[in-house]
Scaffold this motif. Structure first.
Motif, PDB file in Angstrom:
ATOM      1  N   ALA A  20      -8.978  -3.535  -2.893  1.00 23.34           N
ATOM      2  CA  ALA A  20      -9.418  -3.563  -4.070  1.00 23.34           C
ATOM      3  C   ALA A  20      -8.244  -4.206  -4.891  1.00 23.34           C
ATOM      4  O   ALA A  20      -7.112  -4.181  -4.728  1.00 23.34           O
ATOM      5  N   ASN A  21      -8.641  -4.503  -6.195  1.00 22.10           N
ATOM      6  CA  ASN A  21      -7.820  -4.803  -7.368  1.00 22.10           C
ATOM      7  C   ASN A  21      -8.284  -4.227  -8.422  1.00 22.10           C
ATOM      8  O   ASN A  21      -9.426  -3.532  -8.466  1.00 22.10           O
ATOM      9  N   ALA A  22      -8.026  -4.343  -9.579  1.00 25.45           N
ATOM     10  CA  ALA A  22      -8.528  -3.717 -11.003  1.00 25.45           C
ATOM     11  C   ALA A  22      -9.660  -4.247 -11.099  1.00 25.45           C
ATOM     12  O   ALA A  22     -10.435  -3.529 -12.220  1.00 25.45           O
ATOM     13  N   ALA A  23     -10.401  -5.322 -10.757  1.00 24.71           N
ATOM     14  CA  ALA A  23     -11.610  -5.871 -11.186  1.00 24.71           C
ATOM     15  C   ALA A  23     -12.561  -5.938 -10.017  1.00 24.71           C
ATOM     16  O   ALA A  23     -13.850  -6.031 -10.275  1.00 24.71           O
ATOM     17  N   ARG A  24     -12.266  -5.802  -8.746  1.00 24.47           N
ATOM     18  CA  ARG A  24     -13.106  -6.040  -7.608  1.00 24.47           C
ATOM     19  C   ARG A  24     -12.844  -5.145  -6.400  1.00 24.47           C
ATOM     20  O   ARG A  24     -11.559  -4.981  -6.151  1.00 24.47           O
TER      21      ARG A  24
END
Length: 161
Positions: free
Chosen positions: A19-23
Motif C-alpha cells: 500500500a501507499n496513501a492512494a492505492r
C-alpha cells in the motif's frame, strides 16, 4: 509391492498487503506454483488531490481592526485526514479477513509514512497475525519484477517489526 506416500495438505499461505496513501493491493501465494495472486485492490483517489480540491471551505479569517485581518489554516491537514480514512478502510478489511480465518499471517509492505498510519488502525485479530512490516512502496510494480522485489523485501525484513 508399490510404496504408498501420504500427501500432507498444503497449509493456507499468508497474505501480503502492499500500500501507499492512494492505492493498495492484497496478494496471496498460489499453493501450487508459489506465484503471487492478487486478491483485490483498493484505490483512494482523494489522497492524490491537491489541498484546494479536497475542500471548498476557505481558511478562517479574523478581523482585527478596520483594514487589518489575519488568515489561518484549518486545524487538520486535509491530506492527512484522507490518508487516515484510507488506512482505516484497509485495516478494517484486514481485520474482517482475520476474523473470518482467511489467512494465517499477513505481511505489510507500504510506503514509510503510510505504514505507520496503517499500523495505528490495525485491529487485535490482525495484530496477532502480523508477521512482517516493510517500509517500501511496491504498488506500481507488476509480474516477475513485483515477485522479485517482494521476495527481497520479505527476506530482508525484521519479523514483527
Amino acid at each position: 509391492m508399490p510404496k504408498t506416500y501420504r500427501l500432507n495438505p498444503t497449509p493456507p499461505l499468508g497474505w501480503v498487503l502492499m500500500a501507499n496513501a492512494a492505492r493498495a493491493r492484497s496478494f496471496v501465494r498460489d499453493p501450487e506454483n508459489r506465484a503471487m495472486r492478487e486478491l483485490c485492490s483498493f484505490v483512494h483517489p482523494a489522497s492524490r488531490l491537491k489541498g484546494q480540491a479536497l475542500s471548498n471551505d476557505r481558511g478562517g479569517k479574523i478581523q482585527k481592526s478596520i483594514g487589518a485581518s489575519s488568515q489561518f489554516d484549518p486545524h487538520t491537514d486535509l491530506h492527512r485526514k484522507e490518508h487516515t480514512q484510507f488506512a482505516r478502510e484497509l485495516a478494517q478489511y484486514l481485520e474482517d479477513s482475520a476474523l473470518a480465518h482467511r489467512y494465517p499471517e499477513v505481511s505489510l509492505i507500504a510506503s514509510k509514512a503510510f505504514l505507520g498510519e496503517l499500523r495505528l488502525h490495525l485491529g487485535p485479530a490482525t495484530q496477532k497475525l502480523l508477521r512482517t512490516c516493510v517500509p517500501l512502496d511496491l504498488t506500481a510494480y507488476e509480474g516477475s519484477d513485483l515477485e522479485h522485489r517482494v521476495a527481497q523485501a520479505l527476506h530482508g525484513s525484521l519479523v514483527g517489526a
